[in-house]
Design a protein around this motif. Structure first.
Motif, mmCIF file in Angstrom:
data_model
loop_
_atom_site.group_PDB
_atom_site.id
_atom_site.type_symbol
_atom_site.label_atom_id
_atom_site.label_comp_id
_atom_site.label_asym_id
_atom_site.label_seq_id
_atom_site.Cartn_x
_atom_site.Cartn_y
_atom_site.Cartn_z
ATOM 1 N N LEU A 205 -19.538 -5.122 3.731
ATOM 2 C CA LEU A 205 -18.306 -5.648 3.148
ATOM 3 C C LEU A 205 -18.534 -6.572 1.964
ATOM 4 C CD1 LEU A 205 -16.416 -6.523 6.449
ATOM 5 C CD2 LEU A 205 -15.709 -4.812 4.783
ATOM 6 N N GLN A 206 -19.700 -7.116 1.821
ATOM 7 C CA GLN A 206 -19.874 -8.215 0.884
ATOM 8 C C GLN A 206 -19.551 -7.826 -0.555
ATOM 9 O OE1 GLN A 206 -20.381 -11.322 2.118
ATOM 10 N NE2 GLN A 206 -19.711 -11.835 0.047
ATOM 11 N N SER A 207 -19.984 -6.612 -0.964
ATOM 12 C CA SER A 207 -19.717 -6.205 -2.348
ATOM 13 C C SER A 207 -18.221 -6.061 -2.616
ATOM 14 C CB SER A 207 -20.432 -4.893 -2.669
ATOM 15 O OG SER A 207 -19.976 -3.857 -1.813
ATOM 16 N N LEU A 208 -17.462 -5.729 -1.574
ATOM 17 C CA LEU A 208 -16.012 -5.652 -1.710
ATOM 18 C C LEU A 208 -15.394 -7.045 -1.752
ATOM 19 C CD1 LEU A 208 -13.254 -4.212 -1.686
ATOM 20 C CD2 LEU A 208 -13.444 -4.074 0.798
ATOM 21 N N LEU A 209 -15.800 -7.891 -0.820
ATOM 22 C CA LEU A 209 -15.210 -9.230 -0.739
ATOM 23 C C LEU A 209 -15.503 -10.044 -1.990
ATOM 24 C CD1 LEU A 209 -15.958 -10.092 3.005
ATOM 25 C CD2 LEU A 209 -13.970 -8.947 2.015
ATOM 26 N N ASP A 210 -16.648 -9.782 -2.618
ATOM 27 C CA ASP A 210 -16.995 -10.509 -3.839
ATOM 28 C C ASP A 210 -16.046 -10.195 -4.987
ATOM 29 O OD1 ASP A 210 -19.116 -11.713 -2.598
ATOM 30 O OD2 ASP A 210 -20.641 -10.334 -3.398
ATOM 31 N N GLN A 211 -15.289 -9.089 -4.873
ATOM 32 C CA GLN A 211 -14.398 -8.686 -5.967
ATOM 33 C C GLN A 211 -12.967 -9.180 -5.780
ATOM 34 O OE1 GLN A 211 -14.854 -4.760 -7.780
ATOM 35 N NE2 GLN A 211 -16.400 -4.304 -6.241
ATOM 36 N N LEU A 212 -12.695 -9.897 -4.696
ATOM 37 C CA LEU A 212 -11.331 -10.365 -4.446
ATOM 38 C C LEU A 212 -11.015 -11.590 -5.301
ATOM 39 C CD1 LEU A 212 -11.091 -10.104 -0.548
ATOM 40 C CD2 LEU A 212 -10.389 -8.405 -2.257
ATOM 41 N N ALA A 213 -9.895 -11.537 -6.022
ATOM 42 C CA ALA A 213 -9.428 -12.707 -6.762
ATOM 43 C C ALA A 213 -8.886 -13.738 -5.772
ATOM 44 C CB ALA A 213 -8.339 -12.302 -7.746
ATOM 45 N N PRO A 214 -8.923 -15.017 -6.116
ATOM 46 C CA PRO A 214 -8.428 -16.055 -5.189
ATOM 47 C C PRO A 214 -6.991 -15.808 -4.746
ATOM 48 C CG PRO A 214 -9.631 -17.057 -6.999
ATOM 49 C CD PRO A 214 -9.497 -15.603 -7.343
ATOM 50 N N GLU A 215 -6.161 -15.252 -5.653
ATOM 51 C CA GLU A 215 -4.730 -15.070 -5.350
ATOM 52 C C GLU A 215 -4.408 -13.635 -4.931
ATOM 53 O OE1 GLU A 215 -5.265 -13.985 -9.663
ATOM 54 O OE2 GLU A 215 -6.127 -15.402 -8.222
ATOM 55 N N VAL A 216 -5.402 -12.856 -4.525
ATOM 56 C CA VAL A 216 -5.194 -11.451 -4.184
ATOM 57 C C VAL A 216 -4.091 -11.281 -3.147
ATOM 58 C CG1 VAL A 216 -7.003 -11.503 -2.405
ATOM 59 C CG2 VAL A 216 -6.361 -9.322 -3.462
ATOM 60 N N VAL A 217 -3.317 -10.177 -3.286
ATOM 61 C CA VAL A 217 -2.241 -9.857 -2.349
ATOM 62 C C VAL A 217 -2.508 -8.469 -1.755
ATOM 63 C CG1 VAL A 217 0.232 -9.458 -2.052
ATOM 64 C CG2 VAL A 217 -0.567 -11.221 -3.641
ATOM 65 N N PHE A 218 -2.422 -8.375 -0.435
ATOM 66 C CA PHE A 218 -2.592 -7.096 0.266
ATOM 67 C C PHE A 218 -1.246 -6.680 0.841
ATOM 68 C CE2 PHE A 218 -3.242 -4.629 4.126
ATOM 69 C CZ PHE A 218 -4.201 -3.688 3.746
ATOM 70 N N LEU A 219 -0.799 -5.473 0.463
ATOM 71 C CA LEU A 219 0.443 -4.922 0.995
ATOM 72 C C LEU A 219 0.126 -3.622 1.720
ATOM 73 C CD1 LEU A 219 2.796 -5.310 -2.129
ATOM 74 C CD2 LEU A 219 2.716 -6.787 -0.111
ATOM 75 N N SER A 220 0.619 -3.479 2.935
ATOM 76 C CA SER A 220 0.433 -2.219 3.661
ATOM 77 C C SER A 220 1.790 -1.730 4.149
ATOM 78 C CB SER A 220 -0.534 -2.398 4.840
ATOM 79 O OG SER A 220 -0.090 -3.397 5.722
ATOM 80 N N ASP A 221 2.029 -0.444 3.949
ATOM 81 C CA ASP A 221 3.318 0.168 4.255
ATOM 82 C C ASP A 221 3.147 1.161 5.392
ATOM 83 O OD1 ASP A 221 5.565 1.794 4.344
ATOM 84 O OD2 ASP A 221 5.793 1.956 2.177
ATOM 85 N N GLY A 222 3.605 0.756 6.568
ATOM 86 C CA GLY A 222 3.592 1.651 7.724
ATOM 87 C C GLY A 222 4.977 2.135 8.090
ATOM 88 N N GLY A 223 6.007 1.535 7.481
ATOM 89 C CA GLY A 223 7.376 1.964 7.709
ATOM 90 C C GLY A 223 7.853 1.830 9.137
ATOM 91 N N GLY A 224 7.134 1.024 9.951
ATOM 92 C CA GLY A 224 7.508 0.904 11.350
ATOM 93 C C GLY A 224 7.068 2.083 12.192
ATOM 94 N N VAL A 225 6.333 3.039 11.563
ATOM 95 C CA VAL A 225 5.915 4.249 12.259
ATOM 96 C C VAL A 225 4.473 4.118 12.738
ATOM 97 C CG1 VAL A 225 5.627 6.752 12.053
ATOM 98 C CG2 VAL A 225 7.485 5.596 10.826
ATOM 99 N N VAL A 226 3.622 3.535 11.892
ATOM 100 C CA VAL A 226 2.219 3.311 12.242
ATOM 101 C C VAL A 226 1.899 1.832 12.016
ATOM 102 C CG1 VAL A 226 1.490 5.656 11.703
ATOM 103 C CG2 VAL A 226 1.464 3.922 9.912
ATOM 104 N N GLN A 227 0.766 1.399 12.546
ATOM 105 C CA GLN A 227 0.407 -0.012 12.461
ATOM 106 C C GLN A 227 0.132 -0.424 11.018
ATOM 107 O OE1 GLN A 227 -3.006 -1.070 14.790
ATOM 108 N NE2 GLN A 227 -2.656 -3.259 14.615
ATOM 109 N N ALA A 228 0.711 -1.542 10.620
ATOM 110 C CA ALA A 228 0.507 -2.101 9.284
ATOM 111 C C ALA A 228 0.967 -3.549 9.317
ATOM 112 C CB ALA A 228 1.294 -1.317 8.235
ATOM 113 N N ALA A 229 0.442 -4.344 8.389
ATOM 114 C CA ALA A 229 0.869 -5.745 8.303
ATOM 115 C C ALA A 229 2.342 -5.799 7.925
ATOM 116 C CB ALA A 229 0.026 -6.484 7.262
#
Length: 311
Positions: A205-229
């Motif tokens: 994971l480290q190479s991925l985590l190193d690319q995250l900006a401090p203010e990064v936003v994660f959006l996940s769309d499950g529509g209430g059908v599958v698991q998502a934030a």
């Protein structure tokens, strides 16, 4: 849910290459353009197809010999139909479970080569356009993406030219305040997604985590059908924790492949050959500022073949 599947064959234009009259040929010639207009206004391919269906039903009732500019006429009808559907979609989205993300489309390389079109259909820009009013969105799309003149746009949205100019100015300022500070870099997006792919496949994971900006936003769309934030995840630490937990479960069981989605690099994730989600990113200054993960199965049906988009 789209009503498109319930339509009968008699209400649809013949397939390209079949025997057609000049009016039908005009519709087929401009169909990809009309779909792109509707999709940029709605962010939903299923609803865009329904808009084209309504446009076709109106078009077949017209005396085509009286229409001087068939392209402009069809764009006008499509815009009006999309505006009506956009207002319905807004009410639907108010009841949507969790964050709403646009329906991802598998696109051909030529979309990426058209910078204005690629930016207009990107996940990041479609989300920015969600903050516009329906009329502002229509005016912005027709002016900034498709380059229509103000007179054409005025006819499409049933406003006078002076009002349309004011709406265009307001929409431009609104979008400018929220869009990325620089044109989204295909190379930076590709590098970020490669790190994500490596993390899924190896657990590193480290190479991925190193690319995250401090203010990064994660959006996940499950529509209430599958698991998502159910809420946006904001900040590098919170997103890193979420990715660490999620990718830890996926490592070894998921396959990931790179693809062009909405004109930009993205990843399509599969588990046992079943599409589980599409991940797109937004990068600025070499860091990931946005992660968009579409998991709603109803939005994953157009990833087996390319959708043609045109300006």
């Amino acid at each position: 849910m789209s009503e498109h599947s319930s339509r009968t064959a008699e209400t649809e234009p013949p397939a390209e290459g079949g025997h057609t009259d000049p009016g039908t040929e005009s519709f087929i010639a401009h169909r990809n353009l009309l779909f792109t207009v509707a999709y940029e206004m709605l962010g939903s391919a299923a609803d865009a197809e329904d808009v084209l269906q309504e446009t076709w039903l109106q078009w077949v009732k017209v005396d085509h010999d009286t229409v001087q500019d068939r392209r402009a006429y069809l764009v006008r009808v499509t815009t009006r139909q999309a505006l009506m559907r956009l207002r319905t979609l807004r009410r639907r989205k108010e009841a949507y479970v969790g964050p709403w993300l646009p329906e991802p489309l598998l696109t051909a390389p030529d979309v990426a080569e058209d910078i204005e079109l690629a930016e207009g259909v990107s996940m990041a820009m479609l989300l920015v356009m969600e903050t516009l009013t329906p009329t502002e969105r229509a005016v912005f799309v027709l002016r900034e993406v498709f380059g229509l003149d103000y007179e054409e746009i005025a006819a499409a949205v049933d406003k006078n030219t002076v009002t349309v100019r004011q709406i265009a100015h307001r929409a431009r300022n609104h979008v400018a305040a929220r869009r990325p500070r620089e044109t989204v870099s295909q190379a930076q997006n590709r590098a970020a997604l490669l790190a994500f792919q490596r993390a899924v496949e190896t657990g590193d994971l480290q190479s991925l985590l190193d690319q995250l900006a401090p203010e990064v936003v994660f959006l996940s769309d499950g529509g209430g059908v599958v698991q998502a934030a159910l809420e946006p995840i904001v900040g590098a630490k919170a997103v890193a924790a979420l990715l660490t937990a999620g990718l830890g479960r996926l490592a070894g069981s998921a396959s990931v492949r790179a693809a062009q989605v909405n004109g930009h690099p993205a990843l399509i994730m599969r588990i046992r050959e079943q599409v589980e989600g599409v991940l797109a990113v937004r990068t600025e200054d070499g860091l990931i500022t946005g992660l968009y993960f579409v998991r709603n199965p109803e939005k994953l049906s157009r990833l087996d073949e390319q959708t043609t988009l045109r300006r």
